[in-house]
Design an enzyme around this catalytic site. Structure first.
Site, short mmCIF file in Angstrom:
data_model
loop_
_atom_site.label_atom_id
_atom_site.label_comp_id
_atom_site.label_asym_id
_atom_site.label_seq_id
_atom_site.Cartn_x
_atom_site.Cartn_y
_atom_site.Cartn_z
N GLU A 1 0.80 -1.22 0.00
CA GLU A 1 0.00 0.00 0.00
C GLU A 1 0.84 1.27 0.00
O GLU A 1 0.79 2.06 0.96
CB GLU A 1 -0.93 0.02 1.22
CG GLU A 1 -1.87 -1.16 1.32
CD GLU A 1 -2.89 -1.02 2.44
OE1 GLU A 1 -2.73 -0.15 3.30
OE2 GLU A 1 -3.86 -1.79 2.44
N GLU B 1 -5.42 -8.58 1.02
CA GLU B 1 -5.93 -8.29 2.36
C GLU B 1 -7.42 -8.02 2.25
O GLU B 1 -7.87 -7.33 1.34
CB GLU B 1 -5.31 -7.02 2.98
CG GLU B 1 -3.93 -7.18 3.53
CD GLU B 1 -3.40 -5.88 4.15
OE1 GLU B 1 -4.19 -5.08 4.69
OE2 GLU B 1 -2.18 -5.68 4.08
C1 BG6 Z 1 -3.99 -2.36 5.75
C2 BG6 Z 1 -2.55 -2.41 6.14
O1 BG6 Z 1 -4.26 -1.13 5.19
O2 BG6 Z 1 -4.97 -2.43 6.74
C3 BG6 Z 1 -2.28 -2.98 7.52
O3 BG6 Z 1 -1.78 -3.06 5.18
C4 BG6 Z 1 -3.36 -2.56 8.48
O4 BG6 Z 1 -0.99 -2.64 7.92
C5 BG6 Z 1 -4.70 -3.06 7.97
O5 BG6 Z 1 -3.10 -2.98 9.80
C6 BG6 Z 1 -5.87 -2.79 8.87
O6 BG6 Z 1 -6.02 -1.43 9.12
P1 BG6 Z 1 -5.90 -0.81 10.56
O7 BG6 Z 1 -5.57 0.62 10.35
O8 BG6 Z 1 -7.21 -1.01 11.22
O9 BG6 Z 1 -4.80 -1.57 11.23
#
Ligand code: BG6
Length: 457
Positions: free
Chosen positions: A164, A360
């Site tokens: 990202e 993800e």
């Molecule tokens: C993604 C990232 O955007 O979302 C992670 O690659 C991140 O590093 C994940 O932890 C979840 O988002 P957040 O901000 O709730 O941790």
């Protein structure tokens, strides 16, 4: 029953800084997270810093041994640049040995390691020189990538350069969630451009190395949906997609920066400094595959009160509060699984159906202990429902011919999350911070195993 293609990757994603712990030991030098926590601990949820995270540095054997128990056949995590090359030049042998054991343990358990090089964790020594604002960061990253390929290329066959990239750009230089937490659109674009060139030069190093395997990049995709079909709203949608989606997808897959993006930047006095050889390097070093992290769509409308030239992206497009939205209240993100179908079709039609995977997808929920049963297992049915809904739309996209080869959930074991610390939990396993980081499978872990075993549901 919904069936996915043969050899589909079922797995999870995480990153070095969010899981390893041992953040200031074993030869690792500090990153921006370590230093920022020292400077401003009050910014971090419950004073939870990057120091210990989920202690994978000590617990990786147990963790990897548990992966098949939830049906995983693949796992993405990252290497810490500051651990492998603490001063950017000299190898940390302890890091080499840690990562070699870690990756070998995955292979021994039939888990395909997908290894990423940068997950928001800028080494402090480089940040002190300006980080991605400094053009020297490009070759510094290429050297790090080359080192990683040399040290681990016999074990790792699937690589990615960045996770990202837009996030460290916008959170660091526009929205103040990452260090250096400044607001400067022009710098954000320059940082983005150097990041793109660092990616391109890492791909160049990969192609020049003799290791077999494939290399890609992991992008966050928030497909833009406009409030209406009016000319103004559609113009806002186009700007949002150009800046956030096509800005990295076009050069990394098609080898060109979109002309409309070049024009948009020029029109707003945001054109970055470039080198004369960059265009050719971009064209020559496209990727083998793409990973797309999908959590939420982007709803946009024409800006109500914009400045020209733009000082912020909101001068080009504004967020639109869609009245019919469904929200994950803990994270405040819209839940819109339908977008995965649209993304699949975009990859098919705009990006010559390049192989891609959902790298993800997941649901962060606070206070999950509330849902703990007598057996100690968290009953996270909401997470199972979330995954099912998203997989249904992904499947529709695959049926329509999109070349998607896997689905990775965020995340495997609950992990640390930047300024949010351990507030929202995403894992298939919970982690007990009060009890030696004890891992306990959640109900979603059982479901994921069934999903992977049946290659569908
Ligand atoms: C993604 C990232 O955007 O979302 C992670 O690659 C991140 O590093 C994940 O932890 C979840 O988002 P957040 O901000 O709730 O941790």
């Amino acid at each position: 029953m919904i069936k996915f293609p043969d050899n589909f990757l079922w797995g999870a994603a995480a990153s070095a800084p969010q899981t390893e712990g041992h953040s200031s030991s074993d030869g690792k030098s500090p990153t921006t997270w370590d230093e920022w926590f020292k400077l401003n601990p009050e910014k971090f949820n419950d004073g939870q810093g990057p120091q210990n995270t989920s202690n994978v540095y000590e617990m990786y054997k147990e963790d990897v041994a548990n992966m098949p128990k939830v049906g995983m056949n693949s796992y993405r995590t990252s290497i810490s640049w500051a651990r492998l090359l603490p001063d950017g030049k000299n190898l940390n042998e302890e890091a080499v040995s840690f990562y070699r054991y870690y990756f070998q343990t995955m292979l021994d358990n039939n888990i395909e390691p997908i290894i990423n090089l940068f997950h928001f964790d800028m080494p402090w020594w480089l940040m002190e020189k300006g980080g991605w604002e400094n053009c020297d960061s490009v070759e510094a990253f290429a050297f790090y990538a080359k080192t990683a390929f040399e040290q681990f290329g016999d074990l790792v066959k699937t690589w990615s350069t960045f996770n990202e990239p837009l996030v460290h750009i916008e959170c660091g230089y526009l929205y103040q969630f990452h260090y250096p937490a400044i607001v400067d659109f022009k710098k954000a674009v320059q940082v983005g451009y150097h990041t793109l060139m660092a990616h391109v030069c890492a791909v160049r190093e990969f192609r020049n190395s003799n290791i077999d395997g494939k290399i890609g990049i992991i992008l966050n995709v928030l497909p833009a949906y406009s409030r209406s079909d009016s000319e103004e709203d559609l113009k806002a949608k186009e700007a949002a997609d150009l800046l956030n989606t096509y800005s990295f997808l076009d050069p990394t897959v098609l080898g060109v920066i979109p002309t409309k993006l070049v024009e948009l930047l020029r029109d707003n006095n945001l054109t970055p400094d470039i080198q004369s050889t960059d265009k050719e390097l971009i064209a020559q070093n496209t990727v083998d595959y793409i990973g797309l992290n999908y959590y939420q769509p982007r709803r946009v409308k024409a800006p109500s009160n914009s400045q020209h030239p733009a000082k912020m992206p909101s001068d080009l497009y504004e967020s639109y509060d869609w009245p019919d939205k469904k929200i994950n209240p803990y994270r405040g993100w819209e839940i819109y699984p339908e977008a995965l179908y649209d993304v699949a079709i975009m990859m098919r039609d705009q990006y010559h159906n390049i192989p891609w995977f959902v790298s993800e997808n997941g649901m962060g929920v606070a206070d999950e202990q509330r849902f703990k049963g007598k057996d100690g297992m968290i009953d996270d049915q909401y997470r199972i429902d979330f995954m099912k809904e998203h997989l249904e739309y992904l499947h529709k996209g695959i049926e329509a011919g999109s070349n998607c080869f896997g689905y990775h959930v965020w995340t495997y074991v609950d992990c640390w999350s930047w300024l949010n610390g351990y507030r929202n939990r995403y894992g298939l396993f919970s982690v007990d911070l009060e009890n030696h980081y004890k891992r306990t499978m959640k109900k979603s872990g059982l479901w994921f195993k069934e999903l992977a075993d049946n290659n569908g549901f």
